[in-house]
Structure formats: C-alpha cells, structure tokens
Design a protein around this motif. Structure first.
Motif, PDB file in Angstrom:
ATOM      1  N   ASP A   4       0.370  -1.019   0.082  1.00 47.48           N
ATOM      2  CA  ASP A   4      -0.306  -0.344  -0.595  1.00 47.48           C
ATOM      3  C   ASP A   4       0.715   1.396   0.178  1.00 47.48           C
ATOM      4  O   ASP A   4       0.761   2.592   0.656  1.00 47.48           O
ATOM      5  CB  ASP A   4      -1.114  -0.019   1.346  1.00 47.48           C
ATOM      6  CG  ASP A   4      -0.055   0.581   2.874  1.00 47.48           C
ATOM      7  OD1 ASP A   4       0.812  -0.319   2.184  1.00 47.48           O
ATOM      8  OD2 ASP A   4      -1.602  -0.019   4.089  1.00 47.48           O
ATOM      9  N   VAL A   7      -0.149   5.139  -2.842  1.00 37.04           N
ATOM     10  CA  VAL A   7      -1.441   5.041  -2.656  1.00 37.04           C
ATOM     11  C   VAL A   7      -0.945   6.849  -2.656  1.00 37.04           C
ATOM     12  O   VAL A   7      -0.536   7.699  -2.412  1.00 37.04           O
ATOM     13  CB  VAL A   7      -2.021   4.758  -1.049  1.00 37.04           C
ATOM     14  CG1 VAL A   7      -2.819   3.608  -1.376  1.00 37.04           C
ATOM     15  CG2 VAL A   7      -1.535   5.529   0.254  1.00 37.04           C
ATOM     16  N   ALA A  13      -4.609  -0.359   3.374  1.00 40.20           N
ATOM     17  CA  ALA A  13      -4.311  -1.708   2.405  1.00 40.20           C
ATOM     18  C   ALA A  13      -3.777  -2.743   2.403  1.00 40.20           C
ATOM     19  O   ALA A  13      -3.946  -3.751   2.215  1.00 40.20           O
ATOM     20  CB  ALA A  13      -4.665  -1.054   0.888  1.00 40.20           C
ATOM     21  N   ASP A 103      -3.153  -2.221  -2.323  1.00 45.49           N
ATOM     22  CA  ASP A 103      -4.125  -1.115  -3.085  1.00 45.49           C
ATOM     23  C   ASP A 103      -3.522  -1.322  -4.477  1.00 45.49           C
ATOM     24  O   ASP A 103      -3.104  -2.189  -5.098  1.00 45.49           O
ATOM     25  CB  ASP A 103      -2.476   0.588  -2.813  1.00 45.49           C
ATOM     26  CG  ASP A 103      -1.958   0.526  -3.399  1.00 45.49           C
ATOM     27  OD1 ASP A 103      -0.952   0.262  -4.648  1.00 45.49           O
ATOM     28  OD2 ASP A 103      -0.258   1.303  -2.860  1.00 45.49           O
ATOM     29  N   HIS A 104      -4.591  -0.765  -5.384  1.00 44.20           N
ATOM     30  CA  HIS A 104      -4.530  -0.765  -6.558  1.00 44.20           C
ATOM     31  C   HIS A 104      -3.597  -1.253  -7.804  1.00 44.20           C
ATOM     32  O   HIS A 104      -3.204  -1.311  -8.775  1.00 44.20           O
ATOM     33  CB  HIS A 104      -5.773  -0.104  -7.574  1.00 44.20           C
ATOM     34  CG  HIS A 104      -6.567  -0.711  -8.510  1.00 44.20           C
ATOM     35  ND1 HIS A 104      -7.879   0.111  -8.509  1.00 44.20           N
ATOM     36  CD2 HIS A 104      -6.775  -1.576  -9.229  1.00 44.20           C
ATOM     37  CE1 HIS A 104      -8.598  -0.944  -9.016  1.00 44.20           C
ATOM     38  NE2 HIS A 104      -8.377  -1.598  -9.208  1.00 44.20           N
ATOM     39  N   HIS A 148      -1.418   3.821  -7.399  1.00 43.19           N
ATOM     40  CA  HIS A 148      -2.698   3.569  -7.774  1.00 43.19           C
ATOM     41  C   HIS A 148      -3.990   4.101  -8.296  1.00 43.19           C
ATOM     42  O   HIS A 148      -5.005   3.975  -8.683  1.00 43.19           O
ATOM     43  CB  HIS A 148      -3.301   2.796  -6.009  1.00 43.19           C
ATOM     44  CG  HIS A 148      -3.561   4.155  -5.511  1.00 43.19           C
ATOM     45  ND1 HIS A 148      -4.715   4.070  -3.973  1.00 43.19           N
ATOM     46  CD2 HIS A 148      -3.531   5.438  -5.913  1.00 43.19           C
ATOM     47  CE1 HIS A 148      -4.606   5.785  -4.049  1.00 43.19           C
ATOM     48  NE2 HIS A 148      -4.349   6.582  -4.297  1.00 43.19           N
ATOM     49  N   ASP A 222     -12.409  -2.612  -7.191  1.00 41.21           N
ATOM     50  CA  ASP A 222     -11.907  -1.830  -6.185  1.00 41.21           C
ATOM     51  C   ASP A 222     -12.924  -1.718  -5.282  1.00 41.21           C
ATOM     52  O   ASP A 222     -14.208  -1.355  -5.400  1.00 41.21           O
ATOM     53  CB  ASP A 222     -11.270  -0.355  -6.879  1.00 41.21           C
ATOM     54  CG  ASP A 222     -11.276   0.613  -5.383  1.00 41.21           C
ATOM     55  OD1 ASP A 222     -11.466   0.990  -4.762  1.00 41.21           O
ATOM     56  OD2 ASP A 222     -10.304   1.286  -5.668  1.00 41.21           O
ATOM     57  N   THR A 234     -11.847   1.854   3.000  1.00 38.05           N
ATOM     58  CA  THR A 234     -10.714   1.751   1.964  1.00 38.05           C
ATOM     59  C   THR A 234     -10.228   2.833   2.044  1.00 38.05           C
ATOM     60  O   THR A 234     -10.949   4.052   2.678  1.00 38.05           O
ATOM     61  CB  THR A 234     -12.131   2.008   1.185  1.00 38.05           C
ATOM     62  OG1 THR A 234     -11.715   2.082  -0.289  1.00 38.05           O
ATOM     63  CG2 THR A 234     -12.688   2.827   0.357  1.00 38.05           C
ATOM     64  N   GLY A 235      -8.987   2.809   1.030  1.00 38.70           N
ATOM     65  CA  GLY A 235      -8.756   4.537   1.058  1.00 38.70           C
ATOM     66  C   GLY A 235      -9.158   5.607   0.837  1.00 38.70           C
ATOM     67  O   GLY A 235      -8.734   6.969   1.373  1.00 38.70           O
ATOM     68  N   GLU A 266      -7.633  -2.410  -2.114  1.00 35.72           N
ATOM     69  CA  GLU A 266      -8.394  -1.102  -1.706  1.00 35.72           C
ATOM     70  C   GLU A 266      -8.875  -1.343  -0.028  1.00 35.72           C
ATOM     71  O   GLU A 266      -9.757  -0.728   0.481  1.00 35.72           O
ATOM     72  CB  GLU A 266      -8.511   0.207  -2.472  1.00 35.72           C
ATOM     73  CG  GLU A 266      -8.640   0.389  -4.029  1.00 35.72           C
ATOM     74  CD  GLU A 266      -6.793   1.138  -3.427  1.00 35.72           C
ATOM     75  OE1 GLU A 266      -7.251   1.135  -1.851  1.00 35.72           O
ATOM     76  OE2 GLU A 266      -6.028   1.204  -3.964  1.00 35.72           O
TER      77      GLU A 266
END
Length: 311
Positions: A4, A7, A13, A103-104, A148, A222, A234-235, A266
């Motif tokens: 993570d 971000v 995450a 994270d994504h 992300h 997500d 979620t962030g 996420e």
C-alpha cells in the motif's frame, strides 16, 4: 499482495488480505451453496488453494512491484490441478488467480505477468476512480509515476491492455473533460455510478459483455465502487456508490466471459466497523470463484411460496 505504498490518500490496504480472510471465516466447503448462483464452488470438482501472501518490500516500490510480478508469474507456471475444468480459448490454459490487495497498484505487475502468457488483454474495472491518469503533480521520476491512480496508463504504454476495456461505477471528481479524453485514449469505455439508475442493471451487464466479447479479460474490483456507507474501509472513499447487492447482481451477469484472473483491492480495515467491508469483500471473492466455474449467468430463480401463486 499486502502492498500500500503507492496510495495518494489514506494508507492501510496492506492489511486488506488479512481483513478479507477474516471476513471469510464463515465460508467453508461444508456450506458453500448460494441461492443466487444455485451452485457451490467447492463441489465443482476443482482444487482451490490459498497461496498465502507475496512478500513485498515496504521501503522500495520498484522492488515490491518486481516481487509481485515474479510471484504472479511463478503461480501462472504451475500445472493445472484440474485441467479438464479449464475454461477459455487460450491454447495453453494457466491457473486462474484471485488476488487480494493491497492498493490498486498491484494490477500493474499482475498485467505484466499475464501479458507473458496471454498477450494484451481486456480489463473490466469496477471502481469509483478512473485510474488512468498519466501522472500526479510532483512525479519527477519514472517510479514516482506508478501509483494506484496511474497504473492503467502505464499498462497501456507498455502494451499490456487492449483497446476494449471498460470501467463501471465511476463517480470521482475530475480536472475536466480532458480526463475523459485521456481515459478513452488509454482504451476504456465508461459506465458511471449514476448509470445504474438511468440504465438499470441488465443494460449495464449487456454493455460490459458487448464491450468485452470473447476476448481474454481480467476483472479488477476496487472495493470503493461500493458506497462507503456499506463498505467504509477503503483509502479513497467517494459518496454515491453502488450497493453490495447491486454489484453482486452485475457480477453474476458477467459469468461465462473468458476470465483469466481477478482481484479485489483497496480494503483498508483500519477504517472498518464490525468487519462490514471485510465480510463484503470475502463474499465478492466467492462470486469470483463462481464466475470462473460458470459457462453462463445463473438462471433467474423463482421464489418458493410466492403469495401471488395463490391468487
């Protein structure tokens, strides 16, 4: 993939995989049948394995992304435990992996790994945000471009995704129309969060299936596509999202596509309450398993004991 450190807002995450596993504690082989799918993924004659966490460096993003790519590539080279159940049109089928973020950004190394065996693929992207921005202010090095919110643009530049990808649930704030033009140039069609009211769930399913066709497709979800009132952990939360039930209904309508992998990202459990988000995420993973094992969407089930039958 407990990563993570790319971000742009709230961290946390890296603990997503733990939270999703915790949310899945009531899911087990002894009771996996669901009314919605009329199936049990654990009774389909396949082998489902939790491969554990990928060790990722928390100090060096370039190294961490390389570690995730190596790990994913290694898993893709594993022999299929049940080759007779392999789906898809690829001549050399590979294990299909459900990745827990993180994270994504984890999708960039995943797409790099998938590209080695499938070539450029389509992406179905459920999210509140586009994630196709070219860079953020202050991104002065190649590595600082990878976040992300930019990984899809990097993936497009590297030739990892086709021009037949699609977003669903988008509702974030933008710089302006230029963000949408850039998004289209990366290869995405857009379904907004509001479209669920204007178009309805069946039309959203139809649009996604039409866009993807029979091409190999990766599904990336997500958790912030769900409204933060229903999935607060979620962030980068955005008001006005879809309900968990609406999202699950759309996923069922996508069964039978040529899925080569999926992820849920996420989930940041520090912002959760009573495991609401972790439980929802775990249930969505159950839907992913059913999507992998289904040749077509489930037949609509008639309710038993409908009072209208007696009229």
């Amino acid at each position: 993939m407990p990563f993570d450190t790319a971000v742009t807002y709230r961290p946390g995450a890296r603990f997503g995989p733990y939270a999703i596993r915790s949310g899945s504690r009531r899911q087990r082989e002894a009771r996996g049948y669901t009314l919605s799918w009329a199936k049990d993924p654990f009774a389909e004659g396949v082998k489902i394995i939790d491969c554990g966490d990928v060790p990722v460096n928390p100090f060096d993003n370039a190294l961490a992304i390389d570690q995730m790519e190596v790990a994913y590539s290694t898993l893709l080279r594993r022999a299929l435990a049940t080759p007779e159940r392999a789906k898809g049109t690829m001549l050399n089928p590979h294990p299909r992996i459900i990745s827990l973020g993180g994270d994504h950004t984890i999708v960039l190394p995943i797409l790099r790994a998938l590209n080695k065996v499938h070539g450029p693929i389509s992406v179905i992207h459920f999210d509140a945000h586009l994630d196709t921005w070219r860079s953020y202010p202050g991104a002065v090095t190649n590595q600082s471009r990878v976040t992300h919110g930019t990984f899809f643009a990097v993936a497009q530049e590297e030739g990892l995704i086709s021009n037949t990808s699609i977003h669903a649930g988008i509702r974030c704030k933008l710089e302006g129309e230029e963000d949408l033009e850039n998004d289209e140039s990366v290869g995405f069609q857009l379904i907004s969060g509001d479209d669920i009211d204007d178009l309805g769930i069946p039309e959203i399913i139809r649009l996604i299936r039409k866009r993807i066709g029979d091409s190999p497709v990766y599904l990336s979800l997500d958790i912030d596509v769900i409204d933060p009132g229903l999935a607060p952990a979620t962030g980068t939360p955005e008001a006005g999202g879809w309900t968990t039930r609406e999202l699950k209904r759309i996923l069922r309508g996508l069964a039978g596509l040529n899925l080569v992998g999926a992820d849920i990202v996420e989930v940041a459990p520090a912002y959760d309450n009573a495991e609401i988000t972790g439980i929802a995420a775990a249930d969505l993973v159950h839907d992913f398993l059913m999507m992998f094992l289904s040749d077509h969407p489930p037949t609509k089930r008639k309710a038993r004991g409908d009072p209208r039958d007696e009229l």
